[in-house]
Design a protein around this motif. Structure first.
Motif, PDB file in Angstrom:
ATOM      1  N   VAL C  54       0.917  -1.243  -0.024  1.00 35.71           N
ATOM      2  CA  VAL C  54       0.172   0.084   0.054  1.00 35.71           C
ATOM      3  C   VAL C  54       0.703   1.163   0.092  1.00 35.71           C
ATOM      4  O   VAL C  54       1.999   1.222   0.614  1.00 35.71           O
ATOM      5  N   GLY C  55       0.527   2.180  -0.716  1.00 39.39           N
ATOM      6  CA  GLY C  55       1.242   3.537  -0.671  1.00 39.39           C
ATOM      7  C   GLY C  55       2.518   3.165  -1.572  1.00 39.39           C
ATOM      8  O   GLY C  55       3.443   3.800  -1.037  1.00 39.39           O
ATOM      9  N   GLY C  56       3.067   2.166  -2.379  1.00 38.27           N
ATOM     10  CA  GLY C  56       3.874   1.804  -3.061  1.00 38.27           C
ATOM     11  C   GLY C  56       5.005   0.939  -2.334  1.00 38.27           C
ATOM     12  O   GLY C  56       6.064   0.580  -2.370  1.00 38.27           O
ATOM     13  N   LEU C  57       4.426   0.391  -0.987  1.00 37.11           N
ATOM     14  CA  LEU C  57       5.471   0.022   0.073  1.00 37.11           C
ATOM     15  C   LEU C  57       4.924  -1.422   0.374  1.00 37.11           C
ATOM     16  O   LEU C  57       3.652  -1.426   0.811  1.00 37.11           O
ATOM     17  N   PRO C  58       5.622  -2.341   0.891  1.00 39.28           N
ATOM     18  CA  PRO C  58       5.129  -3.431   1.817  1.00 39.28           C
ATOM     19  C   PRO C  58       4.670  -3.105   2.871  1.00 39.28           C
ATOM     20  O   PRO C  58       5.210  -1.728   3.452  1.00 39.28           O
ATOM     21  N   VAL C  59       3.628  -3.640   3.578  1.00 39.59           N
ATOM     22  CA  VAL C  59       2.721  -3.270   4.577  1.00 39.59           C
ATOM     23  C   VAL C  59       3.695  -2.816   5.776  1.00 39.59           C
ATOM     24  O   VAL C  59       3.413  -1.653   6.226  1.00 39.59           O
ATOM     25  N   ALA C  60       4.646  -3.688   6.332  1.00 37.44           N
ATOM     26  CA  ALA C  60       5.532  -3.383   7.311  1.00 37.44           C
ATOM     27  C   ALA C  60       6.137  -2.036   7.199  1.00 37.44           C
ATOM     28  O   ALA C  60       6.291  -1.101   7.977  1.00 37.44           O
ATOM     29  N   GLU C  61       6.672  -1.782   6.113  1.00 36.58           N
ATOM     30  CA  GLU C  61       7.606  -0.601   5.686  1.00 36.58           C
ATOM     31  C   GLU C  61       6.558   0.535   5.716  1.00 36.58           C
ATOM     32  O   GLU C  61       6.865   1.724   6.222  1.00 36.58           O
ATOM     33  N   PHE C  62       5.405   0.495   5.194  1.00 39.97           N
ATOM     34  CA  PHE C  62       4.459   1.557   5.097  1.00 39.97           C
ATOM     35  C   PHE C  62       4.135   1.658   6.488  1.00 39.97           C
ATOM     36  O   PHE C  62       3.916   3.284   6.768  1.00 39.97           O
ATOM     37  N   ARG C  63       3.854   0.945   7.403  1.00 44.74           N
ATOM     38  CA  ARG C  63       3.451   1.487   8.863  1.00 44.74           C
ATOM     39  C   ARG C  63       4.721   2.116   9.432  1.00 44.74           C
ATOM     40  O   ARG C  63       4.315   2.750  10.139  1.00 44.74           O
ATOM     41  N   ARG C  64       5.778   1.420   9.278  1.00 43.88           N
ATOM     42  CA  ARG C  64       6.873   2.141   9.998  1.00 43.88           C
ATOM     43  C   ARG C  64       7.171   3.688   9.432  1.00 43.88           C
ATOM     44  O   ARG C  64       7.281   4.624  10.367  1.00 43.88           O
ATOM     45  N   GLN C  65       6.866   3.957   8.125  1.00 45.45           N
ATOM     46  CA  GLN C  65       7.181   5.183   7.739  1.00 45.45           C
ATOM     47  C   GLN C  65       6.155   6.255   8.226  1.00 45.45           C
ATOM     48  O   GLN C  65       6.352   7.475   8.468  1.00 45.45           O
ATOM     49  N   ALA C  69       6.479   9.396  10.583  1.00 47.96           N
ATOM     50  CA  ALA C  69       5.641  10.720  10.214  1.00 47.96           C
ATOM     51  C   ALA C  69       4.898  11.205  11.182  1.00 47.96           C
ATOM     52  O   ALA C  69       4.872  12.539  11.609  1.00 47.96           O
ATOM     53  N   ASP C  70       4.043  10.323  12.063  1.00 49.68           N
ATOM     54  CA  ASP C  70       3.325  10.876  12.971  1.00 49.68           C
ATOM     55  C   ASP C  70       4.130  11.406  14.251  1.00 49.68           C
ATOM     56  O   ASP C  70       3.713  12.335  15.055  1.00 49.68           O
ATOM     57  N   ARG C  71       5.197  10.861  14.443  1.00 51.39           N
ATOM     58  CA  ARG C  71       6.110  11.377  15.478  1.00 51.39           C
ATOM     59  C   ARG C  71       6.608  12.777  15.109  1.00 51.39           C
ATOM     60  O   ARG C  71       6.912  13.525  15.898  1.00 51.39           O
ATOM     61  N   LEU C  72       7.105  12.709  13.775  1.00 46.19           N
ATOM     62  CA  LEU C  72       7.497  14.063  13.501  1.00 46.19           C
ATOM     63  C   LEU C  72       6.537  15.066  13.685  1.00 46.19           C
ATOM     64  O   LEU C  72       6.753  16.332  14.044  1.00 46.19           O
ATOM     65  N   THR C  73       5.219  14.844  13.371  1.00 48.81           N
ATOM     66  CA  THR C  73       4.106  15.849  13.392  1.00 48.81           C
ATOM     67  C   THR C  73       4.192  16.063  14.803  1.00 48.81           C
ATOM     68  O   THR C  73       3.425  17.381  15.089  1.00 48.81           O
TER      69      THR C  73
END
Lengths: 75, 75, 75, 75, 75, 75
Positions: C54-65, C69-73
């Motif tokens: 999803v989002g061009g990434l395997p799910v595990a990697e998608f969730r990590r990113q 991002a949430d932490r940065l925000t």
């Protein structure tokens, strides 16, 4: 309780031909795996030629190119 | 991020009924597996009666034969 | 005679949860479209995380990113 | 160029039985629709009993209940 | 011999765009996995908006609500 | 919000190759149809050789026969 999905290009398959596919696949599952016809589903999808690709091309274009290649080989 | 595909015979399901299926399946995945609705897809396919087989017969023929059998049993 | 296919990522769904999905989807089709449970099939596929993108990434990697991002925000 | 997907419950189908399904479905498509075997794909999916539902129940439970009902009817 | 199925909402994809999808997916499978294009099938399904759900809503309704939410956020 | 299903024979595709497929298909849908990657799903299924048929034969047998035919032609 098998489920079988048959996808074919949309090219004038008749209701009788579809019935023959349904009958044939169901019989096959009875013969080979002793499945119960009452819980055997067969779903046929007809796909427009522009929506089916093979060899990197839509089917119609793929056939045209193969035909041309055959003619070159034969001549 | 579930993906759900619902195949039904094409028999006058309304847009409201389809919306109810979409809502219901999505709610179910939230309740049972805590899935995020925002990444839950539901795709409904309506299949023509002549393209769906059960008991080795197209659905319309299957229903006719079952109805006849029921009548024989009742009489 | 509906056929429903539910694809979820493989993340420890229990047999009881799967039974709840099967029950829930079948009930939904009865309620909304008056379908016969006896000819309603539900097939669940669990898909390994590396096989779902999803989002061009395997799910595990998608969730990590997304987590990063949430932490940065938030910070 | 047909594509056929056969879903069955996982119950000890042998490689020979699978080969018979592949052969039989392909022959059927040649006979009924004159399809080219070279571009006919057959994909078999075996589905664990807990992942297949019918009658609102996982298959194993469905069979248990039907068996019990049959016994009641017979006695 | 890969089989790829692409499902998109029905929103005026042209035959040229579909051909580009077929070409692109086939090239990708050659590049990444060295697959033979001659036995690579691509099937595109266009799904009516009322038959596709996300976030528990049919797509058209989903977009309307998201648009409204965006406007609220911006104002 | 596209959904893409890629079926390949199970022959040692690595997680990196799968990630490349996910990335490549998603990019393609952005380029050709301007789809949003955030709502683009890609699901990869690896199918055992005995479960995939072509030319009326399981893949392994199909390859053996084609190889033999090639050798006959060459000699």
């Amino acid at each position: 309780m098998p489920y079988v999905n048959i996808k074919i290009t949309r090219e004038d398959a008749t209701p009788d031909q579809k019935a023959a596919l349904i009958r044939g696949v169901t019989d096959l599952l009875v013969e080979v795996l002793n499945k119960d016809p009452a819980t055997t589903f067969v779903v046929i999808d007809e796909v427009a030629l522009e929506d089916w690709g093979v060899g990197g091309l839509p089917v119609a274009e793929f056939r045209r190119q193969r035909l041309s290649a055959d003619r070159l080989t034969e001549s």
